[in-house]
Design an enzyme around this catalytic site. Sequence first.
Site, PDB file in Angstrom:
ATOM      1  N   PHE A 149       0.853  -1.190   0.000  1.00  0.00           N
ATOM      2  CA  PHE A 149       0.000   0.000   0.000  1.00  0.00           C
ATOM      3  C   PHE A 149       0.883   1.233   0.000  1.00  0.00           C
ATOM      4  O   PHE A 149       1.646   1.456   0.948  1.00  0.00           O
ATOM      5  CB  PHE A 149      -0.956   0.060   1.203  1.00  0.00           C
ATOM      6  CG  PHE A 149      -1.843   1.278   1.110  1.00  0.00           C
ATOM      7  CD1 PHE A 149      -3.005   1.245   0.350  1.00  0.00           C
ATOM      8  CD2 PHE A 149      -1.492   2.467   1.718  1.00  0.00           C
ATOM      9  CE1 PHE A 149      -3.796   2.385   0.197  1.00  0.00           C
ATOM     10  CE2 PHE A 149      -2.283   3.618   1.574  1.00  0.00           C
ATOM     11  CZ  PHE A 149      -3.438   3.574   0.815  1.00  0.00           C
ATOM     12  N   ASP A 234       9.300   2.991   2.129  1.00  0.00           N
ATOM     13  CA  ASP A 234       8.097   3.753   2.464  1.00  0.00           C
ATOM     14  C   ASP A 234       7.830   3.538   3.948  1.00  0.00           C
ATOM     15  O   ASP A 234       7.255   2.524   4.348  1.00  0.00           O
ATOM     16  CB  ASP A 234       6.912   3.295   1.601  1.00  0.00           C
ATOM     17  CG  ASP A 234       5.635   4.076   1.908  1.00  0.00           C
ATOM     18  OD1 ASP A 234       5.601   4.796   2.928  1.00  0.00           O
ATOM     19  OD2 ASP A 234       4.663   3.952   1.132  1.00  0.00           O
ATOM     20  N   LYS A 263       2.317  10.918   7.365  1.00  0.00           N
ATOM     21  CA  LYS A 263       1.495  10.632   8.551  1.00  0.00           C
ATOM     22  C   LYS A 263       1.995  11.348   9.808  1.00  0.00           C
ATOM     23  O   LYS A 263       1.758  12.534   9.940  1.00  0.00           O
ATOM     24  CB  LYS A 263       1.371   9.121   8.731  1.00  0.00           C
ATOM     25  CG  LYS A 263       0.560   8.499   7.590  1.00  0.00           C
ATOM     26  CD  LYS A 263      -0.119   7.183   7.886  1.00  0.00           C
ATOM     27  CE  LYS A 263      -1.159   6.880   6.813  1.00  0.00           C
ATOM     28  NZ  LYS A 263      -0.798   5.862   5.862  1.00  0.00           N
TER      29      LYS A 263
HETATM   30  C1  LIG Z   1      -0.960   5.962   4.412  1.00  0.00           C
HETATM   31  C2  LIG Z   1       0.134   5.465   3.567  1.00  0.00           C
HETATM   32  C3  LIG Z   1       0.446   6.073   2.331  1.00  0.00           C
HETATM   33  C4  LIG Z   1      -0.397   7.174   1.716  1.00  0.00           C
HETATM   34  O1  LIG Z   1      -0.457   8.318   2.507  1.00  0.00           O
HETATM   35  P1  LIG Z   1      -1.617   9.398   2.230  1.00  0.00           P
HETATM   36  O2  LIG Z   1      -1.261  10.543   3.159  1.00  0.00           O
HETATM   37  O3  LIG Z   1      -2.916   8.750   2.580  1.00  0.00           O
HETATM   38  O4  LIG Z   1      -1.549   9.776   0.808  1.00  0.00           O
HETATM   39  C5  LIG Z   1       1.532   5.583   1.634  1.00  0.00           C
HETATM   40  N1  LIG Z   1       2.269   4.573   2.098  1.00  0.00           N
HETATM   41  C6  LIG Z   1       2.009   3.976   3.275  1.00  0.00           C
HETATM   42  C7  LIG Z   1       2.879   2.862   3.751  1.00  0.00           C
HETATM   43  C8  LIG Z   1       0.918   4.382   4.036  1.00  0.00           C
HETATM   44  O5  LIG Z   1       0.630   3.754   5.182  1.00  0.00           O
END
Ligand SMILES: *Cc1c(COP(=O)(O)O)cnc(C)c1O
Length: 408
Positions: A149, A234, A263
């Site tokens: 994700f 990520d 986040k």
């Molecule tokens: C939440 C998340 C994203 C996307 O972040 P948004 O602020 O919702 O665009 C990307 N990668 C990971 C691992 C995430 O948990």
Amino acid sequence: MTDELTREQTPTAAHIELTEGYAAHNYHPLRVVLSSGEGAWVTDVEGNRYLDCLAGYSALNFGHGHPRLLQRAHEQLDRLTLTSRAFYNDQLGPFARDLCALTGKEMMLPMNSGAEAVETAIKVARRWGYLVKGVPDGQANIVAMDGNFHGRTTTIVSFSTDPDATTHYAPYTGGFRVVPYGDLSALEAAVDENTVAVLLEPIQGEGGVIIPPEGYLRGVRTLCNKHEMLMIADEIQSGLARTGRTFACDHEDVTPDMYILGKALGGGLYPVSAVAANADVLGVITPGTHGSTFGGNPLAAAIGSEVCAMLAEGEFQARAEKLGGYLADGLASMVGNGLDAVRARGLWAGVDIDPGLATGRSITEALLDRGVLAKEAHGQTVRLAPPLVATEQDLDVLIDAFRAVTAG
Ligand SMILES: *Cc1c(COP(=O)(O)O)cnc(C)c1O
């Protein structure tokens, strides 16, 4: 008049009706309408309190309304909020310096949402591939992981393996290859001379808190060195103290070439994201080749540097580790008794519910009735990530509620 017509609509029902009536149905929320929060707890429009065990998908690592973050944000809000990057502002420089200190990198590039930071990493990797690695123009590929994700943009969903995220969004962006997560030989088999990067979550959060086999991240690091590819981590959900270390990669003493952060970087107050890398990588971005109206704005930068300062002290990392051990012990006693498995790292757990007992969704609904907010990941998994300011007593509330709803 019938009962139906005379009965007053509750505030909860009224807000749900408004939201469902006017906002697109891209989520299926639990039936609770929140109106205030403090620390690990939130209150709904009827005055009921709940322990927040989702914590904004880890955006709220520091809890709701952390006083230090609120104070810094209020000060900056009164002074200057937006300049655009057409001018310098007095907050971005310190934030950039602080984030580089936290990541051990030489440069950062600020954006707003996580998906934008992922897009930035992809663009940087491709440009690096053409300008530094010498890949023929238009030929670069990036390897991503099954079950990933990384966000919701058209390019990012192009390498998602979740049908809900991809169906009817074609045509997709090319140049991605997907391999099984945790499998080094599959990764090596997928790379060629035009592979510019391996993009992965060091722990897959939305995938259900999937922790790769010990040594996997080190193996990815070795393969990236061997084949001259960027290792891109990520850490939007896994980073910034959630797992008991500043970054999930720290558990294997691995340093990726690029961190993607978001986040919790905004302290739960504001969207703040960034990539961080050394100058030989991020230096491929030159004036006009990438940007964002809001990225690096003074309010975001002020909050981001306060977050960096809080993480520099190590207290939140230590809390995540200690509280995570407490939570994992509490949940472990339920395995085989309503739970199939518990995966935990720091204060972050993926709990697989026995399919004979209930679905993930029905467990979250039952937890709601007991004053605990949580969210299922995929199907049978409930993900638990309370704010790192929670106490052991708070975790007892969670553990007791979990025991009650899985007791069958
Ligand atoms: C939440 C998340 C994203 C996307 O972040 P948004 O602020 O919702 O665009 C990307 N990668 C990971 C691992 C995430 O948990």
